[in-house]
Design a protein around this motif. Structure first.
Motif, PDB file in Angstrom:
ATOM      1  N   VAL B 146       2.967   8.511  -9.038  1.00 29.85           N
ATOM      2  CA  VAL B 146       3.011   7.912  -7.697  1.00 29.85           C
ATOM      3  C   VAL B 146       3.276   9.022  -6.688  1.00 29.85           C
ATOM      4  N   ARG B 343       5.939   0.790  -9.331  1.00 24.39           N
ATOM      5  CA  ARG B 343       4.849   0.192  -8.542  1.00 24.39           C
ATOM      6  C   ARG B 343       5.179  -1.215  -8.058  1.00 24.39           C
ATOM      7  N   PHE B 363       4.613   1.098  -3.028  1.00 26.19           N
ATOM      8  CA  PHE B 363       3.403   1.790  -3.480  1.00 26.19           C
ATOM      9  C   PHE B 363       2.264   0.793  -3.633  1.00 26.19           C
ATOM     10  N   GLY B 367      -0.729   3.744  -6.563  1.00 21.61           N
ATOM     11  CA  GLY B 367       0.501   4.529  -6.687  1.00 21.61           C
ATOM     12  C   GLY B 367       0.772   5.336  -5.428  1.00 21.61           C
TER      13      GLY B 367
END
Lengths: 287, 404
Positions: B146, B343, B363, B367
């Motif tokens: 991410v 996430r 996110f 990501g």
């Protein structure tokens, strides 16, 4: 167009001056002692860092800090000769080569430990800009160009007009003959390294004032210094002066008129072209 | 016999107590940082590494990360990747293979980050990217990666709208255009300029090692542009701003750099910087900062005796994101579960940057996190937040999802 060419030429003169000083230091050592002193760039940057330290941490005026740095540079040169190169002077050339590489890493490490990893710019307080027609010249660049000319002239006078200078040239020409003529050849390498390192320190100060000093910057300058050496002719003082100036201006004009992306490449292409025509360099002697 | 049983029972009880006590004891979670600690990228990487350490100290002081009955104190190992792909690969391999690290933070610079992103998908580790702005880092749908910083072209679009609104018709660009994300930023700017009939008349390049930009600027000056746009690392950009003034270029200067006042003033003077615009993610700026941002600035300045770079909170926020995800997933060992939890997170309350949530989450499906973009101007020695630049995170997220 004319103004642009003039502007690019003036832009290139300042950096050319730096190349000349680096190359003069290298050519003195290489021409006289046959040593490819790779650590010269890192030592130069040490001088720049030292000046920055004296100005910012010790509060010294820059005009006081510079002579101190030059003297320290001279002493450092003596130390390098005694500790690093003297023990391998009579050994195979590869030994001096390895010492030079090791010394480069060592000086880089010392710079990093003593002055940190951050980029530094030597504060000069010179921020005026002069305009002549359409051409602009920052005050600092004028002083850099003048300082380079003065140092080069002083170096030439020293080598050409003093007894020590004559002795240096004699050793460069023929070491054995110089010994027979009563030249103290033991002291020559010391003097050569002292002067060479001082010139390098001057170049480092100029780089630090004009641009910046940071870890790794010295490597780039020493590569350019050797390029100038080859371009001008190995061991030739006038060649180093001409080569450095040509390289500085070529880089600037190439970046301005061809492409900035290939600035370094173009400069080296010019060097190769010159060598194809004159393998001994611009002012080097034919073998 | 009874005595033997009693002794055995007591021993078993003692052992059980000892085990329980050991289980509940404080544990150590080692977090890796791979970032540029030296070299050109250090202006971004070093403050990021500092920010992670500061967040770790704060979390530890507040009791650590709680996973069930266990409490983990954070230990940070930071390696210098010199913003170099090979060094970054080596640093991350060392963290994973030798140090046994499962969570790797930092990543200021795109080239080095992309190199690690290319193999991290196969590792039992979670990678949290900070300042690196290359778009493709979050287009590959890597489940264990991410990024807290928005891609450069997300910001470039907003910057282009801003420049177009200013009415300048002929813009000259000078920058590290061989770096993908800077080129993407400029492309986005150009698209917006074209909409109002403006154009980019020059694209001059410098490398990250260049300090003398006067040849490129001389060339630009001869073209007589209405404004220049500078995209590059802080130090290079600072030289451009300084040398533009030295060449007598009195035209608006726009930039995309994210440097602090301190970083710029190492190279240039405040007078030479006066009026320069920086069009970038809002990041850390005291005039626009949240309460967290103000506290972050004060704590960082006190701890490191230097102001934090505007982009450094990307890394600070990473650790709070990780803490929240580990606590939500209830594990430090199952990296897939932690990556999934990241996430699913809403924006943690401790973060510094002002994120724009997508579907209520920090996110998006790629990501990718998004912050607002802002126009900052150098006024009398400091960056002043002038206005927020309109940016549509949701729309960009949809666009990002279409890329590979």
């Amino acid at each position: 167009m004319l103004i642009e060419i003039l502007q690019q030429t003036i832009n290139g003169l300042a950096i050319g001056g730096v190349y000349v000083l680096i190359a003069l230091g290298l050519t003195t050592v290489f021409g006289i002692l046959g040593i490819a002193h790779f650590a010269h760039g890192s030592v130069s940057m040490f001088g720049g860092y030292l000046t920055f330290f004296l100005v910012t941490s010790q509060g010294l005026p820059v005009l006081v800090a510079i002579p101190i740095a030059l003297v320290v540079g001279f002493l450092l040169g003596l130390l390098i000769e005694i500790i690093a190169y003297r023990p391998v002077r009579d050994a195979n050339h590869i030994n001096a080569f390895i010492v030079a590489l090791g010394l480069t890493m060592m000086v880089e490490g010392i710079n990093l430990q003593m002055f940190g990893h951050e980029q530094v710019v030597i504060p000069t307080g010179l921020s005026r800009v002069f305009r002549l027609g359409g051409v602009t010249v920052p005050e600092l660049r004028i002083y850099v160009i003048i300082a380079a000319i003065v140092l080069v002239a002083a170096m030439m006078l020293f080598v050409e007009r003093t007894k020590t200078g004559q002795a240096i040239r004699a050793v460069a020409e023929n070491r054995d003959a110089a010994i027979l003529m009563g030249v103290n050849v033991k002291s020559i390498p010391l003097i050569v390294f002292g002067i060479s390192t001082s010139l390098g320190v001057a170049a480092g100060i100029m780089v630090g004032a004009l641009f910046a000093i940071a870890p790794g910057i010295g490597e780039g300058f020493v590569v350019k210094g050797f390029a100038v050496l080859i371009l001008g002719g190995l061991g030739s003082f006038p060649g180093a002066i001409l080569g450095g100036t040509v390289l500085g201006i070529t880089e600037s004009i190439a970046a301005g008129f061809i492409s900035s992306a290939y600035k370094d490449v173009i400069a080296f292409v010019v060097m190769i072209l010159v060598l194809l025509i004159r393998p001994q360099g611009l002012l080097g002697r034919s073998p | 016999m009874f005595n033997r049983v009693k002794t055995g029972a007591l021993a078993a009880l003692a052992m059980a107590l000892a085990t329980t006590s050991a289980c509940a004891a404080e544990k150590k979670l080692t977090i890796g940082v791979a970032d540029a600690l030296t070299g050109g990228g250090a202006v971004y990487g070093l403050p990021q590494a500092n920010a992670v350490r500061m967040a770790a100290d704060e979390i530890n002081a507040a009791g650590g990360i709680k996973v069930g009955s266990d409490t983990y104190k954070i230990d940070v190992i930071a390696y210098d990747d010199k913003a170099n792909p090979t060094e970054a690969t080596n640093a991350v391999r060392k963290l994973i293979d030798r140090d046994g690290v499962k969570y790797i933070l930092g990543f200021c610079c795109s080239g080095s980050t992309s190199a690690v992103a290319s193999f991290i998908g196969n590792e039992n580790a979670v990678m949290l990217v900070g300042n690196a702005a290359e778009r493709s880092i979050t287009t590959k749908k890597i489940p264990n990666l991410v990024r807290t910083r928005p891609p450069a072209d997300f910001t470039g679009q907003a910057a282009g709208t801003f420049i177009a609104r200013k009415g300048q018709k002929r813009i000259a660009v000078i920058g590290a255009l061989d770096v993908g994300f800077y080129a993407q930023y400029v492309d986005s700017v150009e698209r917006e300029l074209k909409k109002v009939g403006s154009e980019i008349i020059a694209r001059e390049v410098f490398t990250l090692r260049d300090r003398d930009m006067t040849p490129q600027l001389t060339k630009i000056r001869a073209l007589n542009p209405d404004a220049i746009l500078v995209v590059g690392y802080v130090e290079s950009a600072a030289f451009v701003y300084r040398q533009a003034v030295e060449l007598g270029m009195v035209i608006p200067r726009y930039g995309f750099t994210s440097g602090s006042e301190e970083q710029f003033l190492r190279v240039t003077t405040s007078e030479q910087m006066e009026g320069v615009w920086d069009l970038r993610p809002t990041e850390l700026d005291l005039l626009s900062a949240s309460k967290n941002g103000i506290a972050y600035h004060a704590n960082y300045s006190k701890k490191y005796n230097a102001s934090p770079s505007p982009s450094s909170p990307y890394a600070y926020d990473q650790l709070y994101v990780l803490k929240a995800a580990i606590e939500a997933s209830g594990t430090v060992d199952d990296t897939a579960a932690v990556a999934k939890a990241i996430r699913a997170l809403a924006i943690p309350s401790q973060v510094v940057m002002q994120y724009q949530p997508v579907d209520g989450k920090m996110f998006d499906v790629n990501g990718q996190a998004y912050t607002a973009n802002g126009a900052f101007q150098w006024q009398k020695g400091k960056w002043v937040f002038v206005e927020e630049l309109p940016s549509d995170a949701k729309a960009y997220s949809v666009f990002l999802s279409t890329l590979n």
